[in-house]
Scaffold this motif. Structure first.
Motif, PDB file in Angstrom:
ATOM      1  N   ARG A   9       0.830  -1.204   0.000  1.00  0.00           N
ATOM      2  CA  ARG A   9       0.000   0.000   0.000  1.00  0.00           C
ATOM      3  C   ARG A   9       0.868   1.257   0.000  1.00  0.00           C
ATOM      4  N   LYS A  10       1.925   1.258   0.779  1.00  0.00           N
ATOM      5  CA  LYS A  10       2.812   2.424   0.870  1.00  0.00           C
ATOM      6  C   LYS A  10       3.444   2.735  -0.481  1.00  0.00           C
ATOM      7  N   VAL A  11       3.907   1.715  -1.184  1.00  0.00           N
ATOM      8  CA  VAL A  11       4.540   1.910  -2.494  1.00  0.00           C
ATOM      9  C   VAL A  11       3.537   2.470  -3.493  1.00  0.00           C
ATOM     10  N   TYR A  12       2.325   1.933  -3.507  1.00  0.00           N
ATOM     11  CA  TYR A  12       1.310   2.402  -4.461  1.00  0.00           C
ATOM     12  C   TYR A  12       0.933   3.853  -4.201  1.00  0.00           C
ATOM     13  N   LEU A  13       0.684   4.183  -2.944  1.00  0.00           N
ATOM     14  CA  LEU A  13       0.262   5.552  -2.636  1.00  0.00           C
ATOM     15  C   LEU A  13       1.381   6.552  -2.898  1.00  0.00           C
ATOM     16  N   SER A  14       2.632   6.136  -2.649  1.00  0.00           N
ATOM     17  CA  SER A  14       3.756   7.038  -2.915  1.00  0.00           C
ATOM     18  C   SER A  14       3.925   7.293  -4.406  1.00  0.00           C
ATOM     19  N   ALA A  15       3.422   6.374  -5.226  1.00  0.00           N
ATOM     20  CA  ALA A  15       3.463   6.545  -6.686  1.00  0.00           C
ATOM     21  C   ALA A  15       2.185   7.196  -7.207  1.00  0.00           C
ATOM     22  N   HIS A  16       1.356   7.750  -6.284  1.00  0.00           N
ATOM     23  CA  HIS A  16       0.118   8.446  -6.634  1.00  0.00           C
ATOM     24  C   HIS A  16      -0.880   7.513  -7.312  1.00  0.00           C
ATOM     25  N   ARG A  17      -0.938   6.262  -6.824  1.00  0.00           N
ATOM     26  CA  ARG A  17      -1.887   5.289  -7.363  1.00  0.00           C
ATOM     27  C   ARG A  17      -2.852   4.903  -6.250  1.00  0.00           C
ATOM     28  N   SER A  18      -4.140   5.080  -6.506  1.00  0.00           N
ATOM     29  CA  SER A  18      -5.152   4.723  -5.517  1.00  0.00           C
ATOM     30  C   SER A  18      -5.280   3.206  -5.415  1.00  0.00           C
ATOM     31  N   LEU A  19      -5.788   2.762  -4.282  1.00  0.00           N
ATOM     32  CA  LEU A  19      -6.009   1.334  -4.046  1.00  0.00           C
ATOM     33  C   LEU A  19      -7.441   1.106  -3.584  1.00  0.00           C
ATOM     34  N   TYR A  20      -7.996  -0.054  -3.963  1.00  0.00           N
ATOM     35  CA  TYR A  20      -9.287  -0.499  -3.463  1.00  0.00           C
ATOM     36  C   TYR A  20      -9.090  -1.897  -2.900  1.00  0.00           C
ATOM     37  N   GLU A  21      -9.198  -2.003  -1.604  1.00  0.00           N
ATOM     38  CA  GLU A  21      -9.014  -3.295  -0.943  1.00  0.00           C
ATOM     39  C   GLU A  21     -10.376  -3.972  -0.773  1.00  0.00           C
ATOM     40  N   GLN A  22     -10.531  -5.131  -1.386  1.00  0.00           N
ATOM     41  CA  GLN A  22     -11.757  -5.905  -1.248  1.00  0.00           C
ATOM     42  C   GLN A  22     -11.533  -6.998  -0.199  1.00  0.00           C
ATOM     43  N   VAL A  23     -12.264  -6.917   0.886  1.00  0.00           N
ATOM     44  CA  VAL A  23     -12.180  -7.926   1.936  1.00  0.00           C
ATOM     45  C   VAL A  23     -13.118  -9.070   1.564  1.00  0.00           C
ATOM     46  N   LEU A  24     -12.578 -10.260   1.399  1.00  0.00           N
ATOM     47  CA  LEU A  24     -13.370 -11.402   0.940  1.00  0.00           C
ATOM     48  C   LEU A  24     -14.087 -12.081   2.102  1.00  0.00           C
ATOM     49  N   ARG A  25     -15.262 -12.573   1.807  1.00  0.00           N
ATOM     50  CA  ARG A  25     -16.076 -13.259   2.806  1.00  0.00           C
ATOM     51  C   ARG A  25     -15.691 -14.748   2.813  1.00  0.00           C
ATOM     52  N   LEU A  26     -14.616 -15.074   3.510  1.00  0.00           N
ATOM     53  CA  LEU A  26     -14.105 -16.440   3.546  1.00  0.00           C
ATOM     54  C   LEU A  26     -14.180 -17.001   4.959  1.00  0.00           C
ATOM     55  N   THR A  27     -14.575 -18.258   5.057  1.00  0.00           N
ATOM     56  CA  THR A  27     -14.541 -18.946   6.344  1.00  0.00           C
ATOM     57  C   THR A  27     -13.095 -19.280   6.675  1.00  0.00           C
ATOM     58  N   PRO A  28     -12.771 -19.577   7.937  1.00  0.00           N
ATOM     59  CA  PRO A  28     -11.393 -19.963   8.276  1.00  0.00           C
ATOM     60  C   PRO A  28     -10.840 -21.105   7.417  1.00  0.00           C
ATOM     61  N   PRO A  29     -11.608 -22.182   7.162  1.00  0.00           N
ATOM     62  CA  PRO A  29     -11.080 -23.231   6.276  1.00  0.00           C
ATOM     63  C   PRO A  29     -10.801 -22.717   4.860  1.00  0.00           C
ATOM     64  N   GLN A  30     -11.666 -21.835   4.349  1.00  0.00           N
ATOM     65  CA  GLN A  30     -11.455 -21.274   3.010  1.00  0.00           C
ATOM     66  C   GLN A  30     -10.220 -20.377   2.987  1.00  0.00           C
ATOM     67  N   GLN A  31     -10.044 -19.619   4.060  1.00  0.00           N
ATOM     68  CA  GLN A  31      -8.840 -18.785   4.150  1.00  0.00           C
ATOM     69  C   GLN A  31      -7.589 -19.651   4.143  1.00  0.00           C
ATOM     70  N   GLN A  32      -7.622 -20.750   4.889  1.00  0.00           N
ATOM     71  CA  GLN A  32      -6.470 -21.633   4.960  1.00  0.00           C
ATOM     72  C   GLN A  32      -6.192 -22.290   3.612  1.00  0.00           C
ATOM     73  N   ALA A  33      -7.249 -22.673   2.918  1.00  0.00           N
ATOM     74  CA  ALA A  33      -7.081 -23.304   1.607  1.00  0.00           C
ATOM     75  C   ALA A  33      -6.425 -22.340   0.625  1.00  0.00           C
ATOM     76  N   LEU A  34      -6.859 -21.079   0.654  1.00  0.00           N
ATOM     77  CA  LEU A  34      -6.281 -20.080  -0.250  1.00  0.00           C
ATOM     78  C   LEU A  34      -4.837 -19.789   0.138  1.00  0.00           C
ATOM     79  N   TYR A  35      -4.581 -19.692   1.431  1.00  0.00           N
ATOM     80  CA  TYR A  35      -3.214 -19.427   1.899  1.00  0.00           C
ATOM     81  C   TYR A  35      -2.280 -20.563   1.503  1.00  0.00           C
TER      82      TYR A  35
END
Length: 303
Positions: A9-35
């Protein structure tokens, strides 16, 4: 590679680029599977991939990660999408602030870029990926729920927002050049020496450009630079023809070559809107100039 999000985030904002963070609706098992998937993907034997600007880039990789992990449980709203734009049209809004860079890109991209992109393919653009995620659904223990739980915006600092650098538009430059050469052509007997050098530059440059376009078609493995219809006016053979002009070789054979060049250029101009590839409109005055000067060289060589 992998970064901590705060650094990203720091690198993007310092380069004048906006960010949109999408928080995903994942259960703990789904989070672990993705990780677990991401950790496996980060292994040295897995982290390299064959990059494709449109079909396999840093944006589509995010989509592919979720598709690989959740399979048919992840449902995109394909039915809401109406195919309407080509890959070329899709990237144009992001090139408008750099008109000369945009011209160069469109010169090198061939007709494959002019096919209509599907809903899945449009996700090569981060904004399209964001919108696709926003409308996607994920099936879990509680049923089918929206994939995105919330969105956090990180706008670029307003006080430091950059503005596009004003540059001269290619169309204005080429139209001005065409009008100047047209005016001098009307008085060719007086400005023949100047026009001779102008012809050398015009056909020498377009010949070199044609060679580069041809190389990007047959000399590389990039599918998006193939079948490039710009070769109709930027003929690689213009380069040896320019060399013959520089040597003062005004033979009937050379005159016939430039007559053919003029005819081809006229056909391209007439079929500009009907070709299977969208040619940059800013190049129209340049093609008109090629046609005009090719006719003049033909007439001069036939004397």
């Amino acid at each position: 590679s992998r970064w901590e999000f705060q650094m990203f985030r720091k690198v993007y904002l310092s380069a004048h680029r906006s960010l949109y963070e999408q928080v995903l609706r994942l259960t703990p098992p789904q989070q672990q599977a993705l990780y677990t998937y991401l950790e496996e993907n980060y292994r040295p034997e897995n982290r390299d991939y064959w990059y494709d600007s449109f079909l396999n880039n840093c944006s589509t990789k995010v989509r592919d990660a979720l598709v690989d992990v959740f399979g048919t449980h992840l449902v995109f709203a394909d039915s809401l999408f109406t195919p309407s734009v080509s890959f070329r049209e899709a990237i144009q809004p992001y090139l408008s602030r750099n008109p000369w860079g945009s011209l160069g890109i469109h010169l090198l991209l061939g007709s494959p870029v002019d096919r209509t992109a599907t809903y899945q393919e449009m996700m090569f653009l981060p904004y399209e990926l964001k919108d696709a995620f926003a409308s996607a659904m994920l099936r879990g223990p509680s049923g089918q729920l929206p994939l995105v739980q919330s969105v956090i915006s990180y706008p670029a600092p307003a006080s430091e927002a950059t503005h596009g650098i004003r540059v001269t538009q290619p169309a204005a430059v080429f139209w001005l050049l065409a009008m100047v050469i047209f005016g001098l052509t009307l008085r060719e007997s007086r400005y023949r020496r100047f026009l001779r050098y102008a012809d050398l530059l015009l056909f020498g440059f377009t010949g070199l450009l044609g060679l580069f376009v041809l190389f990007m078609w047959v000399g590389t493995i990039r599918p998006w630079t193939a079948a490039n219809w710009n070769l109709l006016w930027a003929l690689p053979t213009h380069l040896p023809a320019a060399i013959l002009l520089a040597r003062g070789k005004h033979s009937r054979t050379l005159g016939s070559y430039f007559l053919g060049t003029a005819l081809i250029a006229m056909i391209v101009i007439g079929a500009w809107s009907f070709l299977p590839q969208t040619l940059p409109l800013s190049l129209l005055p340049l093609v008109l100039l090629i046609s005009l000067r090719a006719v003049c060289i033909h007439l001069y060589s036939s004397r």
